[in-house]
Design a protein around this motif. Structure first.
Motif, PDB file in Angstrom:
ATOM      1  N   GLN A  90      42.587  90.747  13.457  1.00 34.60           N
ATOM      2  CA  GLN A  90      41.597  89.680  13.370  1.00 34.60           C
ATOM      3  C   GLN A  90      40.600  89.692  14.516  1.00 34.60           C
ATOM      4  OE1 GLN A  90      43.455  85.846  12.725  1.00 34.60           O
ATOM      5  NE2 GLN A  90      44.843  86.639  11.151  1.00 34.60           N
ATOM      6  N   GLY A  91      40.860  90.483  15.560  1.00 37.28           N
ATOM      7  CA  GLY A  91      39.930  90.593  16.667  1.00 37.28           C
ATOM      8  C   GLY A  91      39.774  89.320  17.467  1.00 37.28           C
ATOM      9  N   ARG A  92      40.830  88.540  17.583  1.00 35.42           N
ATOM     10  CA  ARG A  92      40.773  87.288  18.341  1.00 35.42           C
ATOM     11  C   ARG A  92      41.983  87.185  19.262  1.00 35.42           C
ATOM     12  NH1 ARG A  92      44.302  83.302  16.728  1.00 35.42           N
ATOM     13  NH2 ARG A  92      45.375  83.624  14.736  1.00 35.42           N
ATOM     14  N   ILE A  93      41.858  86.326  20.272  1.00 35.75           N
ATOM     15  CA  ILE A  93      42.970  86.108  21.194  1.00 35.75           C
ATOM     16  C   ILE A  93      44.014  85.234  20.512  1.00 35.75           C
ATOM     17  CG2 ILE A  93      43.647  85.121  23.411  1.00 35.75           C
ATOM     18  CD1 ILE A  93      40.911  85.787  24.489  1.00 35.75           C
ATOM     19  N   TRP A  94      45.252  85.683  20.545  1.00 42.13           N
ATOM     20  CA  TRP A  94      46.371  84.948  19.929  1.00 42.13           C
ATOM     21  C   TRP A  94      47.113  84.186  21.019  1.00 42.13           C
ATOM     22  CZ3 TRP A  94      51.620  84.589  20.383  1.00 42.13           C
ATOM     23  CH2 TRP A  94      52.334  84.068  19.306  1.00 42.13           C
ATOM     24  N   ARG A  95      47.221  82.851  20.832  1.00 40.86           N
ATOM     25  CA  ARG A  95      47.902  82.040  21.838  1.00 40.86           C
ATOM     26  C   ARG A  95      48.982  81.145  21.231  1.00 40.86           C
ATOM     27  NH1 ARG A  95      42.521  81.488  24.229  1.00 40.86           N
ATOM     28  NH2 ARG A  95      42.502  82.546  26.270  1.00 40.86           N
ATOM     29  N   GLU A  96      49.047  81.049  19.927  1.00 46.08           N
ATOM     30  CA  GLU A  96      50.017  80.171  19.285  1.00 46.08           C
ATOM     31  C   GLU A  96      51.405  80.794  19.310  1.00 46.08           C
ATOM     32  OE1 GLU A  96      47.466  82.080  15.962  1.00 46.08           O
ATOM     33  OE2 GLU A  96      47.177  81.257  17.963  1.00 46.08           O
ATOM     34  N   GLY A  97      52.405  79.966  19.009  1.00 45.08           N
ATOM     35  CA  GLY A  97      53.774  80.472  18.986  1.00 45.08           C
ATOM     36  C   GLY A  97      54.638  79.819  20.036  1.00 45.08           C
ATOM     37  N   ASP A  98      55.929  79.818  19.772  1.00 39.68           N
ATOM     38  CA  ASP A  98      56.890  79.226  20.702  1.00 39.68           C
ATOM     39  C   ASP A  98      57.275  80.242  21.778  1.00 39.68           C
ATOM     40  OD1 ASP A  98      56.959  76.873  19.204  1.00 39.68           O
ATOM     41  OD2 ASP A  98      58.487  77.691  17.847  1.00 39.68           O
ATOM     42  N   PRO A  99      57.819  79.744  22.907  1.00 33.99           N
ATOM     43  CA  PRO A  99      58.304  80.669  23.949  1.00 33.99           C
ATOM     44  C   PRO A  99      59.407  81.571  23.411  1.00 33.99           C
ATOM     45  CG  PRO A  99      58.082  78.447  24.827  1.00 33.99           C
ATOM     46  CD  PRO A  99      57.895  78.334  23.342  1.00 33.99           C
ATOM     47  N   ASP A 104      67.612  86.112  30.390  1.00 32.53           N
ATOM     48  CA  ASP A 104      67.641  84.730  30.855  1.00 32.53           C
ATOM     49  C   ASP A 104      66.257  84.202  31.194  1.00 32.53           C
ATOM     50  OD1 ASP A 104      70.408  84.763  30.631  1.00 32.53           O
ATOM     51  OD2 ASP A 104      70.681  85.469  32.704  1.00 32.53           O
ATOM     52  N   VAL A 105      65.209  84.951  30.883  1.00 31.49           N
ATOM     53  CA  VAL A 105      63.856  84.570  31.283  1.00 31.49           C
ATOM     54  C   VAL A 105      63.070  84.073  30.083  1.00 31.49           C
ATOM     55  CG1 VAL A 105      61.703  85.374  32.298  1.00 31.49           C
ATOM     56  CG2 VAL A 105      63.882  86.275  33.135  1.00 31.49           C
ATOM     57  N   PRO A 106      62.644  82.795  30.097  1.00 31.34           N
ATOM     58  CA  PRO A 106      61.751  82.307  29.036  1.00 31.34           C
ATOM     59  C   PRO A 106      60.329  82.785  29.307  1.00 31.34           C
ATOM     60  CG  PRO A 106      62.188  80.553  30.592  1.00 31.34           C
ATOM     61  CD  PRO A 106      63.001  81.726  31.044  1.00 31.34           C
ATOM     62  N   ALA A 107      59.604  83.148  28.262  1.00 33.54           N
ATOM     63  CA  ALA A 107      58.252  83.689  28.445  1.00 33.54           C
ATOM     64  C   ALA A 107      57.332  83.197  27.337  1.00 33.54           C
ATOM     65  CB  ALA A 107      58.287  85.213  28.462  1.00 33.54           C
ATOM     66  N   GLY A 131      48.907  92.567  25.963  1.00 36.00           N
ATOM     67  CA  GLY A 131      49.874  91.477  25.899  1.00 36.00           C
ATOM     68  C   GLY A 131      49.922  90.762  27.235  1.00 36.00           C
ATOM     69  N   ARG A 132      49.713  89.441  27.213  1.00 32.75           N
ATOM     70  CA  ARG A 132      49.759  88.648  28.439  1.00 32.75           C
ATOM     71  C   ARG A 132      51.002  87.768  28.365  1.00 32.75           C
ATOM     72  NH1 ARG A 132      44.854  84.870  30.751  1.00 32.75           N
ATOM     73  NH2 ARG A 132      44.854  84.141  28.609  1.00 32.75           N
ATOM     74  N   ASP A 133      52.033  88.130  29.127  1.00 33.64           N
ATOM     75  CA  ASP A 133      53.349  87.492  29.022  1.00 33.64           C
ATOM     76  C   ASP A 133      53.678  86.785  30.326  1.00 33.64           C
ATOM     77  OD1 ASP A 133      53.425  88.696  26.548  1.00 33.64           O
ATOM     78  OD2 ASP A 133      54.560  90.428  27.250  1.00 33.64           O
ATOM     79  N   THR A 134      53.845  85.462  30.241  1.00 35.63           N
ATOM     80  CA  THR A 134      54.028  84.619  31.419  1.00 35.63           C
ATOM     81  C   THR A 134      55.482  84.184  31.554  1.00 35.63           C
ATOM     82  OG1 THR A 134      51.777  83.773  31.117  1.00 35.63           O
ATOM     83  CG2 THR A 134      53.221  82.546  32.612  1.00 35.63           C
ATOM     84  N   ASN A 135      56.042  84.358  32.726  1.00 32.91           N
ATOM     85  CA  ASN A 135      57.386  83.887  33.038  1.00 32.91           C
ATOM     86  C   ASN A 135      57.336  82.368  33.197  1.00 32.91           C
ATOM     87  OD1 ASN A 135      59.823  83.162  34.310  1.00 32.91           O
ATOM     88  ND2 ASN A 135      59.992  85.149  35.324  1.00 32.91           N
ATOM     89  N   LEU A 136      58.095  81.633  32.341  1.00 29.79           N
ATOM     90  CA  LEU A 136      58.074  80.167  32.337  1.00 29.79           C
ATOM     91  C   LEU A 136      59.220  79.563  33.137  1.00 29.79           C
ATOM     92  CD1 LEU A 136      57.202  79.501  28.575  1.00 29.79           C
ATOM     93  CD2 LEU A 136      55.649  79.564  30.540  1.00 29.79           C
ATOM     94  N   SER A 137      60.020  80.375  33.792  1.00 30.57           N
ATOM     95  CA  SER A 137      61.185  79.847  34.494  1.00 30.57           C
ATOM     96  C   SER A 137      60.800  78.998  35.695  1.00 30.57           C
ATOM     97  CB  SER A 137      62.098  80.989  34.953  1.00 30.57           C
ATOM     98  OG  SER A 137      61.406  81.860  35.838  1.00 30.57           O
ATOM     99  N   THR A 138      59.589  79.190  36.219  1.00 27.41           N
ATOM    100  CA  THR A 138      59.141  78.397  37.371  1.00 27.41           C
ATOM    101  C   THR A 138      57.980  77.476  36.985  1.00 27.41           C
ATOM    102  OG1 THR A 138      57.646  80.184  38.052  1.00 27.41           O
ATOM    103  CG2 THR A 138      59.857  80.174  39.009  1.00 27.41           C
ATOM    104  N   ALA A 139      57.904  77.095  35.721  1.00 28.29           N
ATOM    105  CA  ALA A 139      56.798  76.261  35.248  1.00 28.29           C
ATOM    106  C   ALA A 139      56.793  74.919  35.975  1.00 28.29           C
ATOM    107  CB  ALA A 139      56.920  76.047  33.745  1.00 28.29           C
TER     108      ALA A 139
END
Length: 515
Positions: A90-99, A104-107, A131-139
């Motif tokens: 689709q040529g667009r940035i995808w941001r939807e979706g659950d972690p 043991d690392v949520p992302a 792919g831009r994958d963010t570690n959420l353990s220290t959110a």
């Protein structure tokens, strides 16, 4: 570990231009990773079968990584790449979706399409996905700095999707500095500062600007701060160029004994100019060390120049003395000393023109060989030829080796070919012209050198270990002593004489020779 190019060429149908664009992204995406507080993975589709290959990865220096293991070389498909597939098709940035969880690392997943624009500037095709994958353990609740980082990261991510980031690299520039953590300034479309990180504020304070940066016109500020008006104009124009959508080269600002490096990048998400990003770094100590090294190099070159002048003076004195000596043997001995001193002077002359304690030795060998044919006491015209390359040699090897070659070349010319009138001097018609060949090659951290002539060869009773004139005695002493090598004198397989030298090279020397 395979490189990005190796992986792409082996598993995909990407064109060379596509791979070059991916290389430019991987060369500049540490900036986006640090601003995003996220790992970036570069995924390319594999043969259109719904699978993707990771060809590059970068971890943030501003946050914990999501992946403990390297993902480069990994091929995935199915639900695991659903977000990559949406961004690619689709040529667009995808941001939807659950972690999602990695051990043991949520992302949090995001996918940014990589567009390669056409040469005419038109919108091009999607060739890969970041792919831009963010570690959420220290959110936690983000600070003002983090909010500005993330906002800027989103703008740059959109520019990757548009095909306008990264900017073209200027010749001679690297991507190592400045970085996000060194100092960040964000400008609006009018060039006014909307945010400055604490490190950026400190860098400007060292230049003499004590007030807060927010609200300042940065281009005008650069012109005011710079000690050199021309330098200030260049730095100010670089900011204005970024606001127009260009990507100017890095600029330095010197003021009050301090130096700051700046890099200005346009912010144009969806093609709309909204301002600029200016990265700054205090490089005062780096430039101070650079100046000290330049001074040291100049001093060393001047020393070599003076040593060369002194050696030439010694050679001139010996030459004058030789003219006043009545005994032919003494005159010959003094003239040989002149040539030996002159050969050492050649090395120091070359070192005086170099910024390193190493010399390009081929030119020195050619000059010594030419001199040997001109000054040798022989009636026969002997040709000189070099095979292979000595390359770059450190001064401690070059100084001794040039004396060795000087002696061997003179010995070959003067004693290898009988003068006219001696028995066997007349050559048959069609016989090879008198010639001396110097060969060199490197093998297993050793320099192998051969000096061979097509003359009359060694005398039958010649003792290679003890025989020979003073010149050969000097050669043996230098090779076995100073050079820690070996030398062998023997008759050539097809006539003539051959001297073979093996000189060991240290590890550091070998590395320098092969770079």
């Amino acid at each position: 570990m395979s490189t990005l190019r190796d992986l792409a060429e082996e598993h995909t149908q990407l064109r060379p231009a596509d791979i070059d664009h991916l290389h430019r992204i991987a060369g500049d995406w540490q900036l986006l990773s640090d601003l995003s507080f996220a790992d970036l993975l570069l995924w390319v589709p594999v043969d259109g079968d719904g699978t993707y290959l990771c060809v590059a990865q970068v971890r943030p220096t501003t946050a914990p990584t999501t992946y403990l293991d390297d993902q480069v070389g990994r091929i995935v498909g199915g639900l695991e790449v659903a977000h990559l597939e949406v961004a690619h098709r689709q040529g667009r940035i995808w941001r939807e979706g659950d972690p999602v969880w990695y051990g043991d690392v949520p992302a949090r997943h995001e996918a940014v399409p990589v567009r390669l624009r056409g040469t005419d500037g038109e919108s091009g095709e999607i060739i890969a996905v970041v792919g831009r994958d963010t570690n959420l353990s220290t959110a936690r609740t983000p600070s003002q700095l983090e909010l500005n980082y993330l906002t800027t990261a989103d703008d740059l991510a959109q520019m990757i999707a548009d095909g306008t980031f990264p900017p073209p690299r200027h010749p001679g520039e690297t991507t190592s500095a400045p970085r996000v953590g060194d100092g960040l300034v964000r400008l609006d479309a009018n060039g006014k500062v909307t945010y400055a990180s604490p490190n950026a504020q400190s860098a400007y304070r060292r230049l003499g600007y004590a007030s807060h940066l927010v609200g300042e016109d940065l281009a005008k500020l650069h012109r005011r701060l710079a000690g050199d008006p021309l330098e200030g104009t260049d730095a100010g124009n670089a900011v204005l160029a970024a606001l127009r959508g260009d990507s100017p080269p890095r600029r330095e600002i010197d003021a009050r004994g301090a130096t700051m490096l700046t890099r200005a990048l346009p912010l144009m998400p969806a093609g709309v100019p909204i301002g600029a990003l200016v990265l700054v770094r205090d490089i005062t100590e780096v430039r101070r060390r650079d100046r000290a090294l330049i001074t040291k190099d100049a001093t060393i070159r001047e020393i070599h120049h003076r040593v060369k002048n002194n050696l030439q003076t010694v050679a001139a004195l010996l030459r004058l003395q030789a003219r006043r000596v009545a005994m032919p043997e003494a005159r010959v001995a003094l003239e040989e000393s002149v040539r030996r001193v002159a050969s050492i002077a050649l090395v120091h002359e070359t070192l005086s023109l170099s910024s390193d304690e190493a010399v390009e030795f081929d030119g020195i060998v050619d000059r010594v060989a030419s001199a040997a044919t001109e000054v040798a006491a022989t009636e026969v015209t002997v040709g000189m030829r070099r095979q292979g390359s000595f390359g770059v040699l450190p001064a401690e090897i070059a100084t001794s080796l040039v004396m060795v070659l000087n002696e061997l070349l003179l010995n070959a010319v003067e004693h290898g070919f009988p003068p006219a009138g001696e028995e066997g001097a007349a050559r048959a018609e069609g016989a090879a012209e008198p010639e001396v060949v110097v060969s060199a090659h490197r093998f297993r951290k050793q320099l192998h050198v051969s000096v061979a002539d097509n003359g009359r060869g060694l005398p039958e009773q010649f003792d290679a270990e003890r025989g020979g004139n003073l010149g050969l005695q000097i050669v043996r002493a230098l090779v076995t002593g100073e050079l820690r090598g070996t030398i062998e004198l023997r008759n050539g397989a097809e006539g003539g004489t051959e001297a073979r030298l093996v000189v060991p090279l240290s590890r550091d020397t070998t590395d320098r020779l092969t770079t």
